[in-house]
Scaffold this motif. Structure first.
Motif, PDB file in Angstrom:
ATOM      1  N   THR A   1      68.109  98.934  23.271  1.00  0.00           N
ATOM      2  CA  THR A   1      69.069  98.504  22.261  1.00  0.00           C
ATOM      3  C   THR A   1      70.217  99.498  22.178  1.00  0.00           C
ATOM      4  N   ALA A   2      71.451  99.006  22.338  1.00  0.00           N
ATOM      5  CA  ALA A   2      72.637  99.837  22.128  1.00  0.00           C
ATOM      6  C   ALA A   2      73.078  99.716  20.671  1.00  0.00           C
ATOM      7  N   THR A   3      73.175  98.474  20.194  1.00  0.00           N
ATOM      8  CA  THR A   3      73.507  98.225  18.788  1.00  0.00           C
ATOM      9  C   THR A   3      72.810  96.948  18.357  1.00  0.00           C
ATOM     10  N   TYR A   4      72.502  96.855  17.082  1.00  0.00           N
ATOM     11  CA  TYR A   4      72.088  95.563  16.540  1.00  0.00           C
ATOM     12  C   TYR A   4      72.342  95.544  15.051  1.00  0.00           C
ATOM     13  N   THR A   5      72.639  94.358  14.580  1.00  0.00           N
ATOM     14  CA  THR A   5      72.910  94.137  13.167  1.00  0.00           C
ATOM     15  C   THR A   5      72.005  93.021  12.684  1.00  0.00           C
ATOM     16  N   ILE A   6      71.377  93.256  11.562  1.00  0.00           N
ATOM     17  CA  ILE A   6      70.526  92.241  10.942  1.00  0.00           C
ATOM     18  C   ILE A   6      71.204  91.775   9.658  1.00  0.00           C
ATOM     19  N   ASP A   7      71.316  90.475   9.495  1.00  0.00           N
ATOM     20  CA  ASP A   7      71.826  89.900   8.249  1.00  0.00           C
ATOM     21  C   ASP A   7      70.688  89.155   7.580  1.00  0.00           C
ATOM     22  N   MET A   8      70.333  89.606   6.398  1.00  0.00           N
ATOM     23  CA  MET A   8      69.297  88.933   5.618  1.00  0.00           C
ATOM     24  C   MET A   8      69.969  87.778   4.864  1.00  0.00           C
ATOM     25  N   LYS A   9      69.529  86.578   5.140  1.00  0.00           N
ATOM     26  CA  LYS A   9      70.121  85.387   4.524  1.00  0.00           C
ATOM     27  C   LYS A   9      69.409  84.992   3.238  1.00  0.00           C
ATOM     28  N   ILE A  33      61.359  92.968   9.643  1.00  0.00           N
ATOM     29  CA  ILE A  33      62.237  91.903  10.149  1.00  0.00           C
ATOM     30  C   ILE A  33      63.166  92.475  11.221  1.00  0.00           C
ATOM     31  N   GLY A  34      63.747  93.640  10.960  1.00  0.00           N
ATOM     32  CA  GLY A  34      64.612  94.276  11.954  1.00  0.00           C
ATOM     33  C   GLY A  34      63.876  94.590  13.235  1.00  0.00           C
ATOM     34  N   SER A  35      62.652  95.088  13.114  1.00  0.00           N
ATOM     35  CA  SER A  35      61.863  95.448  14.301  1.00  0.00           C
ATOM     36  C   SER A  35      61.541  94.236  15.166  1.00  0.00           C
ATOM     37  N   ILE A  36      61.096  93.145  14.548  1.00  0.00           N
ATOM     38  CA  ILE A  36      60.704  91.991  15.364  1.00  0.00           C
ATOM     39  C   ILE A  36      61.920  91.320  16.000  1.00  0.00           C
ATOM     40  N   LEU A  37      63.046  91.260  15.276  1.00  0.00           N
ATOM     41  CA  LEU A  37      64.247  90.679  15.875  1.00  0.00           C
ATOM     42  C   LEU A  37      64.797  91.577  16.979  1.00  0.00           C
ATOM     43  N   ASP A  38      64.782  92.888  16.783  1.00  0.00           N
ATOM     44  CA  ASP A  38      65.258  93.829  17.793  1.00  0.00           C
ATOM     45  C   ASP A  38      64.468  93.660  19.089  1.00  0.00           C
ATOM     46  N   CYS A  39      63.155  93.722  19.003  1.00  0.00           N
ATOM     47  CA  CYS A  39      62.319  93.600  20.212  1.00  0.00           C
ATOM     48  C   CYS A  39      62.484  92.235  20.875  1.00  0.00           C
ATOM     49  N   HIS A  40      62.475  91.194  20.077  1.00  0.00           N
ATOM     50  CA  HIS A  40      62.568  89.856  20.646  1.00  0.00           C
ATOM     51  C   HIS A  40      63.919  89.649  21.353  1.00  0.00           C
ATOM     52  N   GLY A  78      59.445  78.285   7.763  1.00  0.00           N
ATOM     53  CA  GLY A  78      59.458  76.897   7.294  1.00  0.00           C
ATOM     54  C   GLY A  78      60.723  76.161   7.644  1.00  0.00           C
ATOM     55  N   CYS A  79      61.245  76.357   8.845  1.00  0.00           N
ATOM     56  CA  CYS A  79      62.448  75.688   9.356  1.00  0.00           C
ATOM     57  C   CYS A  79      63.741  76.107   8.647  1.00  0.00           C
ATOM     58  N   ARG A  80      63.689  77.195   7.889  1.00  0.00           N
ATOM     59  CA  ARG A  80      64.899  77.731   7.250  1.00  0.00           C
ATOM     60  C   ARG A  80      65.176  79.117   7.817  1.00  0.00           C
ATOM     61  N   ILE A  81      66.413  79.360   8.211  1.00  0.00           N
ATOM     62  CA  ILE A  81      66.782  80.675   8.732  1.00  0.00           C
ATOM     63  C   ILE A  81      66.803  81.667   7.571  1.00  0.00           C
ATOM     64  N   THR A  82      66.045  82.744   7.737  1.00  0.00           N
ATOM     65  CA  THR A  82      65.988  83.778   6.700  1.00  0.00           C
ATOM     66  C   THR A  82      66.722  85.047   7.110  1.00  0.00           C
ATOM     67  N   ALA A  83      66.926  85.249   8.416  1.00  0.00           N
ATOM     68  CA  ALA A  83      67.650  86.421   8.897  1.00  0.00           C
ATOM     69  C   ALA A  83      68.249  86.112  10.266  1.00  0.00           C
ATOM     70  N   THR A  84      69.354  86.786  10.569  1.00  0.00           N
ATOM     71  CA  THR A  84      69.974  86.660  11.882  1.00  0.00           C
ATOM     72  C   THR A  84      70.182  88.054  12.466  1.00  0.00           C
ATOM     73  N   CYS A  85      70.335  88.081  13.782  1.00  0.00           N
ATOM     74  CA  CYS A  85      70.540  89.337  14.494  1.00  0.00           C
ATOM     75  C   CYS A  85      71.611  89.117  15.553  1.00  0.00           C
ATOM     76  N   ARG A  86      72.402  90.141  15.768  1.00  0.00           N
ATOM     77  CA  ARG A  86      73.329  90.171  16.910  1.00  0.00           C
ATOM     78  C   ARG A  86      73.276  91.595  17.451  1.00  0.00           C
ATOM     79  N   GLY A  87      73.032  91.708  18.750  1.00  0.00           N
ATOM     80  CA  GLY A  87      72.917  93.039  19.320  1.00  0.00           C
ATOM     81  C   GLY A  87      73.382  93.106  20.752  1.00  0.00           C
ATOM     82  N   VAL A  88      73.586  94.336  21.197  1.00  0.00           N
ATOM     83  CA  VAL A  88      73.921  94.622  22.586  1.00  0.00           C
ATOM     84  C   VAL A  88      72.730  95.363  23.181  1.00  0.00           C
TER      85      VAL A  88
END
Length: 153
Positions: free
Chosen positions: A89-97, A59-66, A129-139
């Motif tokens: 990527t300078a920084t990124y944070t993944i939140d598993m929801k 999950i971290g890898s696909i969000l980071d690249c995207h 399935g239209c539900r957010i399962t993880a979020t990312c914020r990065g620089v």
């Protein structure tokens, strides 16, 4: 099928997450959609942490690249370039929801929320399935000559 950003601008990239030329990679295929960059990605059973659920590292890898491609695309437009600058990527944070099911396609959505001449802050979501399962914020930063990633695409 139309070319994604990676195929159009970095066809020889071997990045594990999004490189079209990496036969063992995840092959995230990102597409510009107005202010957003979107992708659909379908996990396989070897991407699971346990039966039926995607591994957090994947999950971290696909969000980071995207999200990185959202930054590159934004900077390309901001500067009127014909090719996106190489960004890292300078920084990124993944939140598993919640757990991310591995059955069916997942939807990645990223958007730039802040930018200057050489960097972007990007927020992204992963949906199942239209539900957010993880979020990312990065620089994500455009690199200059001399950086090891400068000519990677």
């Amino acid at each position: 099928m139309s070319q994604c950003l990676q195929e159009q601008y970095a066809p020889d990239s071997v990045c594990y997450g999004c490189g079209p030329a990496n036969p063992q990679g995840l092959h995230v295929r990102s597409f510009a959609d107005g202010e957003l960059v979107v992708a659909d990605w379908t996990p396989a059973s070897h991407h699971e942490a346990f039966p039926g659920m995607v591994n957090g590292g994947i999950i971290g890898s696909i969000l980071d690249c995207h999200c990185n491609w959202a930054a590159a695309w934004h900077l390309m437009g901001r500067h009127g370039l014909s090719q996106p600058p190489c960004t890292v990527t300078a920084t990124y944070t993944i939140d598993m929801k919640r757990p991310t099911p591995s059955a069916g396609p997942l939807r990645l959505v990223a958007r730039v929320v802040e930018a200057n001449d050489d960097r972007c802050v990007v927020e992204g979501t992963l949906e199942a399935g239209c539900r957010i399962t993880a979020t990312c914020r990065g620089v994500f930063v455009a690199v200059k000559p001399g950086h090891p990633a400068y000519h990677r695409w």
